[in-house]
Design an enzyme around this catalytic site. Structure first.
Site, PDB file in Angstrom:
ATOM      1  N   HIS A   1       0.903  -1.326  -0.030  1.00 55.70           N
ATOM      2  CA  HIS A   1       0.016  -0.124  -0.173  1.00 55.70           C
ATOM      3  C   HIS A   1       0.865   1.142   0.098  1.00 55.70           C
ATOM      4  O   HIS A   1       0.256   2.243  -0.135  1.00 55.70           O
ATOM      5  CB  HIS A   1      -1.165   0.057   0.862  1.00 55.70           C
ATOM      6  CG  HIS A   1      -0.333   0.079   2.622  1.00 55.70           C
ATOM      7  ND1 HIS A   1      -0.393   1.484   3.452  1.00 55.70           N
ATOM      8  CD2 HIS A   1       0.055  -0.655   3.457  1.00 55.70           C
ATOM      9  CE1 HIS A   1       0.107   1.176   4.322  1.00 55.70           C
ATOM     10  NE2 HIS A   1       0.430   0.292   4.704  1.00 55.70           N
TER      11      HIS A   1
ATOM     12  N   CYS B   1       1.494   6.105  12.448  1.00 56.26           N
ATOM     13  CA  CYS B   1       1.389   5.000  13.416  1.00 56.26           C
ATOM     14  C   CYS B   1       1.456   5.431  14.824  1.00 56.26           C
ATOM     15  O   CYS B   1       1.063   4.560  15.646  1.00 56.26           O
ATOM     16  CB  CYS B   1       2.351   4.016  13.136  1.00 56.26           C
ATOM     17  SG  CYS B   1       2.574   3.379  11.661  1.00 56.26           S
TER      18      CYS B   1
HETATM   19  C1  LIG Z   1       4.388   1.776   6.292  1.00 50.84           C
HETATM   20  C2  LIG Z   1       5.464   1.319   6.678  1.00 50.84           C
HETATM   21  C3  LIG Z   1       5.630   0.007   7.424  1.00 50.84           C
HETATM   22  C4  LIG Z   1       4.393  -0.840   7.695  1.00 50.84           C
HETATM   23  O1  LIG Z   1       3.934  -1.574   6.771  1.00 50.84           O
HETATM   24  P1  LIG Z   1       2.475  -2.123   6.467  1.00 50.84           P
HETATM   25  O2  LIG Z   1       2.495  -2.895   5.240  1.00 50.84           O
HETATM   26  O3  LIG Z   1       1.558  -1.025   6.709  1.00 50.84           O
HETATM   27  O4  LIG Z   1       2.442  -3.074   7.950  1.00 50.84           O
HETATM   28  C5  LIG Z   1       6.887  -0.440   7.817  1.00 50.84           C
HETATM   29  N1  LIG Z   1       8.000   0.471   7.946  1.00 50.84           N
HETATM   30  C6  LIG Z   1       7.747   1.482   6.992  1.00 50.84           C
HETATM   31  C7  LIG Z   1       9.096   2.445   7.086  1.00 50.84           C
HETATM   32  C8  LIG Z   1       6.764   2.177   6.511  1.00 50.84           C
HETATM   33  O5  LIG Z   1       6.689   3.276   6.129  1.00 50.84           O
END
Ligand SMILES: *Cc1c(COP(=O)(O)O)cnc(C)c1O
Length: 389
Positions: free
Chosen positions: A204, A329
């Protein structure tokens, strides 16, 4: 009015080309079956679709299809890599290395391991947010069993020197894990030559669907991580669970959107958006760009402003600009971003930080208008007693 979306680092909308392919892999008239069903045509078609998605992602990464393990996202890929390697190598040593400004999905894995008796060295980043290779070199020990450092920082946009960091790990014989969620589709990644053993990705963040990600596991890595999800033995035993065909074809289609020079063109576009935003902001005084002084990915701009209250600023901006006040987050917390705190950014400035992130569907004109609007808001917040006529 709907605010302008400038939060592409939190998530991206699904590209219409991706949505179309996904729609063909859900219903009875589409390719819906269980890719692990070996006894009928429906299953074979689904397996073929999954393998096409895998090869599209492998092409973007310059790796072998057998080096990719599909997961539910980068969070799960980070968990598999970090906990899985600690478990695999616990007999060799108990020392791990990371930094305190990694994504929560990395930081929290190391905290869990610390509580289990592993020793963690939390490397101090430079003020820009990158980790200097010398800092890593000084921390490596004979009992070090894993290093984890991210490629592109999700709040700052700064890039670590993966070639230099990875070379140090190779010399020391220590597996190197990289959270690559913000790097995929934002820089050329040739995993065939990059000295990286494990790398996490998310669908995503590249205009694919939420709920799908992948872990790259270098075929030379011995031992590989220990599985953290047990069941049917899917993904060569590294991650059990029925493969979500529609998610994987979506991830693959999203990766394929970067082929034929599209990646380079998108970087030019992101740079143009960032420049237009700053042009719009003009010569406003008291603006600090966080992460300055290090190479960066152009899609992320983290700015903080002297003389404005952070909460007031965020509320003033929210109606017009969808941006982030740090990492999405941890945006429920009222504490300033743990990343900015760790970098020594003063509290008031950390509260007044806004992360703008541009993407495929941002236009330079929108970015310029957003910058100009922001400049006016900040100026008016700084002079709250201005009289109206
Ligand atoms: C978005 C992100 C994640 C988490 O990814 P998900 O697919 O939403 O679990 C982890 N690390 C970084 C650097 C991100 O930008």
């Amino acid at each position: 009015m709907t605010p302008l979306y400038l939060d592409y680092a939190a998530t991206t909308p699904v590209d219409p080309r991706v949505a179309e392919v996904m729609g063909q892999h859900l219903t009875l008239d589409g390719v819906f079956a269980n890719p692990a069903s070996r006894t009928h045509r429906f299953g074979w078609d689904a397996e073929e679709a999954v393998e096409l998605g895998r090869s599209q992602l492998a092409t973007l990464l310059g790796c072998d299809v057998r080096e990719l393990v599909f997961t539910s996202g980068a969070t799960e890929a980070n968990n598999l890599a970090i906990k899985g390697m600690a478990e695999a190598l616990a007999g060799r040593g108990r020392h791990l290395i990371t930094s305190p400004i990694e994504h929560k999905a990395v930081v929290d894995c190391f905290k869990v391991l610390e509580a289990q008796g592993f020793e963690v060295s939390w490397l101090e980043p430079e003020p820009s947010g990158v980790v200097a290779p010398e800092t890593l070199a000084a921390a490596l020990r004979p009992d070090t069993i894993l290093v984890s450092l991210m490629a592109v920082h999700n709040e700052l946009g700064v890039k670590n020197d993966l070639a230099a960091l990875g070379a140090l790990c190779r010399d020391a014989g220590v597996p190197f894990h990289v959270d690559g969620a913000q790097a995929l589709g934002k820089m050329t990644l040739n995993l065939a030559t990059l000295p990286v053993d494990l790398m996490s990705f998310s669908g995503h963040k590249i205009y694919g669907p939420k709920g799908i990600g992948a872990l790259y596991v270098n075929r030379g890595l011995n031992p590989p991580p220990v599985a953290q999800m047990h069941g049917g033995g899917h993904e060569r035993g590294l991650r059990s669970g029925t493969l979500p065909t529609h998610q994987i074809v979506g991830f693959g289609a999203a990766a394929a959107c970067y082929a034929d020079g599209a990646l380079a063109a998108e970087l030019v576009h992101l740079e143009a958006c960032r420049e237009a935003f700053l042009r719009g902001l003009g010569a406003l005084p008291g603006v600090h760009a966080l992460g300055a002084g290090a190479p960066s990915m152009p899609g992320i701009l983290n700015l903080t402003f002297d003389g404005v209250d952070g909460e007031t600023l965020q509320m003033a901006v929210a109606s017009e600009l969808a941006c982030s006040s740090g990492s999405a987050c941890n945006s429920v917390s009222v504490e300033p971003s743990f990343v900015l705190t760790a970098l020594g950014v003063p509290r008031a400035l950390a509260f007044a930080a806004l992360r703008f992130s541009f993407g495929r569907f941002t236009t330079a004109a929108e970015a310029e208008g957003a910058g100009a609007w922001l400049g006016e808001r900040v100026a008016s917040l700084r002079s709250p007693v201005a009289v109206s006529s």
